[in-house]
Design a protein around this motif. Structure first.
Motif, short mmCIF file in Angstrom:
data_model
loop_
_atom_site.label_atom_id
_atom_site.label_comp_id
_atom_site.label_asym_id
_atom_site.label_seq_id
_atom_site.Cartn_x
_atom_site.Cartn_y
_atom_site.Cartn_z
N LEU A 16 0.92 -1.11 -0.11
CA LEU A 16 0.13 -0.06 0.04
C LEU A 16 0.95 1.13 -0.08
CD1 LEU A 16 -2.89 -0.75 2.56
CD2 LEU A 16 -3.02 -0.77 0.18
N VAL A 17 1.82 1.11 0.92
CA VAL A 17 2.85 2.37 0.93
C VAL A 17 3.37 2.66 -0.35
CG1 VAL A 17 4.69 3.47 2.20
CG2 VAL A 17 2.91 2.37 3.27
N ALA A 18 4.08 1.50 -0.86
CA ALA A 18 4.69 1.59 -2.30
C ALA A 18 3.82 1.97 -3.53
CB ALA A 18 5.26 0.06 -2.56
N ARG A 19 2.71 1.71 -3.35
CA ARG A 19 1.83 1.84 -4.50
C ARG A 19 1.50 3.69 -4.14
NH1 ARG A 19 -1.56 -0.54 -8.40
NH2 ARG A 19 -3.02 0.84 -8.80
N TRP A 20 1.35 4.13 -3.13
CA TRP A 20 1.29 5.45 -2.55
C TRP A 20 2.36 6.19 -3.10
CZ3 TRP A 20 2.76 8.63 1.69
CH2 TRP A 20 2.09 9.76 1.88
N THR A 21 3.53 5.83 -2.88
CA THR A 21 4.79 6.55 -3.13
C THR A 21 5.44 6.30 -4.54
OG1 THR A 21 6.22 4.67 -2.19
CG2 THR A 21 5.42 6.57 -0.83
N THR A 22 4.91 5.26 -5.32
CA THR A 22 5.44 5.13 -6.71
C THR A 22 4.90 6.14 -7.48
OG1 THR A 22 5.84 3.03 -6.09
CG2 THR A 22 5.84 3.32 -8.18
N PRO A 23 5.59 6.88 -8.33
CA PRO A 23 4.88 7.73 -9.35
C PRO A 23 4.20 7.06 -10.32
CG PRO A 23 7.29 7.92 -9.58
CD PRO A 23 6.92 7.05 -8.40
N GLY A 24 3.31 7.67 -10.99
CA GLY A 24 2.67 7.17 -12.17
C GLY A 24 1.26 6.81 -11.79
N ARG A 25 0.45 6.75 -12.81
CA ARG A 25 -0.97 6.22 -12.46
C ARG A 25 -0.95 4.51 -12.56
NH1 ARG A 25 -6.20 6.87 -13.24
NH2 ARG A 25 -7.36 5.19 -14.47
N GLY A 26 -1.57 4.08 -11.60
CA GLY A 26 -1.56 2.51 -11.40
C GLY A 26 -2.13 1.83 -12.53
N VAL A 27 -1.45 0.69 -12.90
CA VAL A 27 -2.34 -0.05 -13.82
C VAL A 27 -3.15 -0.97 -13.18
CG1 VAL A 27 -2.01 -1.60 -16.03
CG2 VAL A 27 -0.32 0.27 -15.71
N GLY A 28 -2.73 -1.60 -12.21
CA GLY A 28 -3.37 -2.80 -11.69
C GLY A 28 -4.22 -2.06 -10.37
N GLY A 29 -5.02 -3.13 -9.97
CA GLY A 29 -5.81 -2.18 -8.77
C GLY A 29 -5.33 -2.99 -7.50
N PHE A 30 -6.38 -2.90 -6.30
CA PHE A 30 -6.05 -3.38 -5.25
C PHE A 30 -5.37 -4.67 -5.01
CE2 PHE A 30 -7.43 -4.60 -0.62
CZ PHE A 30 -6.78 -3.44 -0.06
N LEU A 31 -5.95 -5.57 -5.93
CA LEU A 31 -5.35 -6.93 -5.55
C LEU A 31 -3.85 -7.10 -5.85
CD1 LEU A 31 -6.14 -9.86 -5.01
CD2 LEU A 31 -6.79 -10.38 -7.03
N LEU A 32 -3.62 -6.36 -7.22
CA LEU A 32 -2.20 -6.13 -7.68
C LEU A 32 -1.27 -5.78 -6.59
CD1 LEU A 32 -0.14 -6.62 -10.08
CD2 LEU A 32 -1.10 -4.52 -10.57
N THR A 33 -1.87 -4.55 -5.86
CA THR A 33 -1.11 -4.00 -4.82
C THR A 33 -0.65 -4.90 -3.63
OG1 THR A 33 -2.05 -1.74 -5.38
CG2 THR A 33 -1.18 -1.98 -3.15
N ILE A 34 -1.67 -5.66 -3.22
CA ILE A 34 -1.45 -6.60 -2.27
C ILE A 34 -0.57 -7.72 -2.88
CG2 ILE A 34 -2.48 -8.36 -0.89
CD1 ILE A 34 -5.14 -6.82 -1.34
N MET A 35 -0.69 -8.25 -3.98
CA MET A 35 0.16 -9.10 -4.61
C MET A 35 1.77 -8.56 -4.51
SD MET A 35 -2.04 -11.38 -7.15
CE MET A 35 -2.05 -10.30 -8.30
N VAL A 36 1.92 -7.46 -5.18
CA VAL A 36 3.31 -6.86 -5.31
C VAL A 36 3.82 -6.72 -3.88
CG1 VAL A 36 4.53 -4.78 -6.05
CG2 VAL A 36 2.85 -5.90 -7.55
#
Length: 83
Positions: A16-36
């Motif tokens: 969640l923190v990585a998704r929030w701090t990584t620049p750019g529009r996220g391609v995946g959704g919540f499930l991808l964030t959890i898996m990464v």
């Protein structure tokens, strides 16, 4: 077994923190964030144990998991961008 659960929880939060701090529009959704995040935590723990930064069976912790998740998420963005 308890260590794996802790690693998954830390990975979830790191994702969640990585998704929030990584620049750019996220391609995946919540499930991808959890898996990464979980993959980043497991990768950081494995590599840390391999390099003898952590004892066998020791988790990478939040900072290591966050670094692993950010690296994996940035790599995912680079691969998804080329499509």
């Amino acid at each position: 077994m308890q260590l794996l659960g802790i690693t998954i929880l830390i990975g979830f939060l790191a994702g969640l923190v990585a998704r929030w701090t990584t620049p750019g529009r996220g391609v995946g959704g919540f499930l991808l964030t959890i898996m990464v995040g979980i993959a980043g935590a497991l990768t950081a723990a494995f590599l840390g144990q391999l390099m003898r930064w952590y004892e066998p069976g020791q988790s990478a912790g939040f900072v290591g998991s966050l670094a692993g998740a950010v690296i994996l998420l940035a790599g995912y963005h680079l691969m998804a961008r080329d499509r």
